[in-house]
Scaffold this motif. Structure first.
Motif, mmCIF file in Angstrom:
data_model
loop_
_atom_site.group_PDB
_atom_site.id
_atom_site.type_symbol
_atom_site.label_atom_id
_atom_site.label_comp_id
_atom_site.label_asym_id
_atom_site.label_seq_id
_atom_site.Cartn_x
_atom_site.Cartn_y
_atom_site.Cartn_z
ATOM 1 N N PRO A 71 0.639 -0.997 -0.143
ATOM 2 C CA PRO A 71 0.233 0.072 0.190
ATOM 3 C C PRO A 71 0.955 1.455 -0.151
ATOM 4 O O PRO A 71 0.157 2.266 -0.546
ATOM 5 C CB PRO A 71 -0.880 0.390 1.426
ATOM 6 N N ASP A 72 1.622 1.448 0.701
ATOM 7 C CA ASP A 72 3.179 2.230 1.111
ATOM 8 C C ASP A 72 3.038 3.219 -0.585
ATOM 9 O O ASP A 72 3.600 3.417 -1.015
ATOM 10 C CB ASP A 72 4.271 2.134 1.587
ATOM 11 N N ASP A 73 3.129 2.045 -1.253
ATOM 12 C CA ASP A 73 4.369 1.971 -2.911
ATOM 13 C C ASP A 73 2.994 2.989 -3.700
ATOM 14 O O ASP A 73 3.368 3.229 -4.654
ATOM 15 C CB ASP A 73 4.249 1.291 -3.043
ATOM 16 N N VAL A 74 1.718 2.407 -3.187
ATOM 17 C CA VAL A 74 0.162 3.204 -4.390
ATOM 18 C C VAL A 74 0.718 4.493 -4.836
ATOM 19 O O VAL A 74 0.931 5.005 -5.496
ATOM 20 C CB VAL A 74 -0.763 2.760 -3.525
ATOM 21 N N ASP A 75 0.759 5.435 -4.042
ATOM 22 C CA ASP A 75 0.741 6.928 -4.329
ATOM 23 C C ASP A 75 1.929 7.108 -4.711
ATOM 24 O O ASP A 75 1.465 7.897 -6.466
ATOM 25 C CB ASP A 75 0.499 7.028 -2.688
ATOM 26 N N GLY A 76 2.817 6.874 -4.735
ATOM 27 C CA GLY A 76 4.014 7.026 -5.712
ATOM 28 C C GLY A 76 3.812 6.650 -7.228
ATOM 29 O O GLY A 76 4.093 7.476 -8.058
ATOM 30 N N ALA A 77 2.592 5.771 -7.192
ATOM 31 C CA ALA A 77 2.835 4.578 -9.002
ATOM 32 C C ALA A 77 1.444 6.004 -9.608
ATOM 33 O O ALA A 77 2.257 6.050 -10.862
ATOM 34 C CB ALA A 77 2.455 3.489 -8.653
ATOM 35 N N TYR A 78 0.968 5.992 -9.098
ATOM 36 C CA TYR A 78 -0.059 6.382 -9.168
ATOM 37 C C TYR A 78 0.102 8.154 -9.990
ATOM 38 O O TYR A 78 0.673 9.085 -10.976
ATOM 39 C CB TYR A 78 -1.498 7.284 -8.549
ATOM 40 N N GLY A 79 0.545 8.658 -8.449
ATOM 41 C CA GLY A 79 1.334 10.106 -8.926
ATOM 42 C C GLY A 79 2.826 10.126 -9.778
ATOM 43 O O GLY A 79 2.904 11.174 -10.524
ATOM 44 N N TYR A 80 3.115 9.743 -10.444
ATOM 45 C CA TYR A 80 4.441 9.144 -11.762
ATOM 46 C C TYR A 80 3.458 9.370 -12.718
ATOM 47 O O TYR A 80 4.377 10.544 -13.964
ATOM 48 C CB TYR A 80 5.095 8.063 -11.716
ATOM 49 N N LEU A 81 3.047 8.472 -13.362
ATOM 50 C CA LEU A 81 1.665 8.482 -14.606
ATOM 51 C C LEU A 81 1.061 10.228 -14.478
ATOM 52 O O LEU A 81 0.785 10.586 -15.392
ATOM 53 C CB LEU A 81 0.494 7.675 -14.378
ATOM 54 N N LEU A 82 0.502 10.187 -12.927
ATOM 55 C CA LEU A 82 0.078 11.773 -13.488
ATOM 56 C C LEU A 82 0.462 12.885 -13.300
ATOM 57 O O LEU A 82 0.076 13.939 -14.379
ATOM 58 C CB LEU A 82 -1.468 11.586 -11.884
ATOM 59 N N HIS A 83 1.463 12.721 -12.597
ATOM 60 C CA HIS A 83 2.373 14.057 -12.858
ATOM 61 C C HIS A 83 3.451 14.559 -13.798
ATOM 62 O O HIS A 83 4.194 15.033 -13.851
ATOM 63 C CB HIS A 83 2.789 14.489 -11.223
ATOM 64 N N GLN A 84 3.841 13.134 -14.260
ATOM 65 C CA GLN A 84 5.304 12.969 -14.947
ATOM 66 C C GLN A 84 5.182 11.714 -16.177
ATOM 67 O O GLN A 84 5.448 12.566 -17.054
ATOM 68 C CB GLN A 84 6.526 12.927 -14.299
ATOM 69 N N GLY A 85 5.162 10.640 -15.828
ATOM 70 C CA GLY A 85 4.476 9.636 -16.819
ATOM 71 C C GLY A 85 6.454 9.498 -18.012
ATOM 72 O O GLY A 85 7.445 10.339 -17.801
ATOM 73 N N HIS A 86 5.430 9.535 -19.027
ATOM 74 C CA HIS A 86 6.999 9.514 -20.149
ATOM 75 C C HIS A 86 6.979 10.860 -20.929
ATOM 76 O O HIS A 86 7.228 11.498 -22.232
ATOM 77 C CB HIS A 86 7.015 8.262 -20.835
ATOM 78 N N ARG A 87 5.727 11.046 -20.404
ATOM 79 C CA ARG A 87 5.382 12.169 -21.530
ATOM 80 C C ARG A 87 6.496 13.530 -21.958
ATOM 81 O O ARG A 87 6.625 14.097 -22.920
ATOM 82 C CB ARG A 87 3.733 12.822 -21.814
ATOM 83 N N GLY A 88 6.910 13.691 -20.347
ATOM 84 C CA GLY A 88 8.126 14.366 -20.295
ATOM 85 C C GLY A 88 8.985 13.985 -21.479
ATOM 86 O O GLY A 88 9.577 15.489 -21.566
ATOM 87 N N TYR A 89 9.219 13.682 -20.625
ATOM 88 C CA TYR A 89 10.512 12.639 -21.989
ATOM 89 C C TYR A 89 10.911 12.775 -23.463
ATOM 90 O O TYR A 89 11.456 13.492 -23.914
ATOM 91 C CB TYR A 89 11.152 11.483 -21.096
ATOM 92 N N TYR A 90 8.942 12.984 -23.617
ATOM 93 C CA TYR A 90 8.944 12.672 -25.204
ATOM 94 C C TYR A 90 9.034 13.984 -25.864
ATOM 95 O O TYR A 90 9.256 13.946 -27.214
ATOM 96 C CB TYR A 90 7.509 11.580 -25.099
ATOM 97 N N ALA A 91 8.730 15.391 -25.034
ATOM 98 C CA ALA A 91 8.623 16.595 -24.603
ATOM 99 C C ALA A 91 10.310 16.981 -25.221
ATOM 100 O O ALA A 91 10.653 17.444 -26.069
ATOM 101 C CB ALA A 91 7.829 16.793 -24.302
ATOM 102 N N LEU A 92 11.144 16.415 -24.650
ATOM 103 C CA LEU A 92 12.286 16.793 -25.015
ATOM 104 C C LEU A 92 13.196 15.977 -25.746
ATOM 105 O O LEU A 92 13.756 16.572 -26.784
ATOM 106 C CB LEU A 92 12.827 16.637 -23.362
#
Length: 252
Positions: A71-92
């Protein structure tokens, strides 16, 4: 409709439906549709946020693919996708890879790009080494012909990839018993808010998802060309054409 399309329609496989699943609200219906490519490709229920996996299997998949061990890892997994993900790297990365081929740039230009991408990644709160790795992989995919199977021009954003993965992750978290349905639907609702402004319709969304999948592979595999890309492209085609698809039923 031509003869080939008629024959294909006759033999089209219906999407997997979970009998007895609770009725979806309009908001839930739209949220679940973001992950429909995974459902169509993997024969997962198109009408419910589950992989129909037992908790142990779901937890094993979460640990291996998502680094979610409890359970302690859930917020981090959701947070990565919703606030960072791969889209930022792709834009660069994507515009500079295009620049290399448009200018027929050699090693010097690529070295300049890598240094600039690493610097900009750090300024944007992204991992400079991951940004550099994706630049090398995306360039390698282009050189190896991996972009030939992708839309031309490539989409400006691959937020579709990150948004769809919120749904896929939610399926596993629910099956593993690590989140409540309300928590999962809230996350999927956030993903809808991210994805809808980026595209004009489901086809653009679906093609951008496929490009996101190819981009992910290019940065995580020794072979930068995704050998399974045809399966996901076919799933997008089915969702755009086959009866029972939520993409045909719901306006984007």
């Amino acid at each position: 409709m031509g003869l080939f399309d008629k024959i294909k329609a006759m033999f089209a496989t219906e999407f997997t439906v979970l009998e007895g699943a609770p009725a979806l609200t309009p908001e839930q219906d739209r949220a679940l549709a973001l992950g429909a490519v995974y459902a169509a490709e993997g024969h997962l229920p198109i009408n419910a946020p589950t992989m129909e996996a037992d908790p142990r299997t779901a937890q094993k998949l979460l640990s291996g693919a998502w680094d979610v061990h409890g359970p302690d890892d859930v917020d981090g997994a959701y947070g990565y996708l919703l606030h960072q993900g791969h889209r930022g790297y792709y834009a660069l990365v994507a515009p500079r890879v295009d620049e290399v081929f448009a200018a027929r740039g050699g090693r010097k230009l690529q070295d300049e790009h890598q240094a600039r991408i690493a610097q900009e990644a750090a300024e944007r709160g992204l991992d400079p080494e991951r940004a550099r790795r994706w630049y090398v992989g995306w360039t390698g995919a282009a050189v190896a012909g991996g972009h030939a199977a992708l839309p031309d021009p490539l989409p400006a954003s691959i937020v579709a990839w990150d948004a769809a993965r919120v749904v896929h992750l939610s399926r596993l978290l629910l099956d593993a018993g690590l989140v409540t349905p309300d928590r999962a639907w809230d996350a999927m609702g956030e993903a809808v808010g991210l994805a809808r402004p980026a595209y004009r319709g489901w086809e653009e969304f679906g093609r951008a998802f496929v490009v996101g999948r190819a981009f992910w592979t290019a940065g995580t595999s020794r072979n930068p060309v995704d050998g399974d890309i045809g399966k996901f492209d076919g799933a997008v085609d089915d969702l755009l054409k086959v009866d029972g698809s939520p993409w045909l039923r719901l306006a984007y």
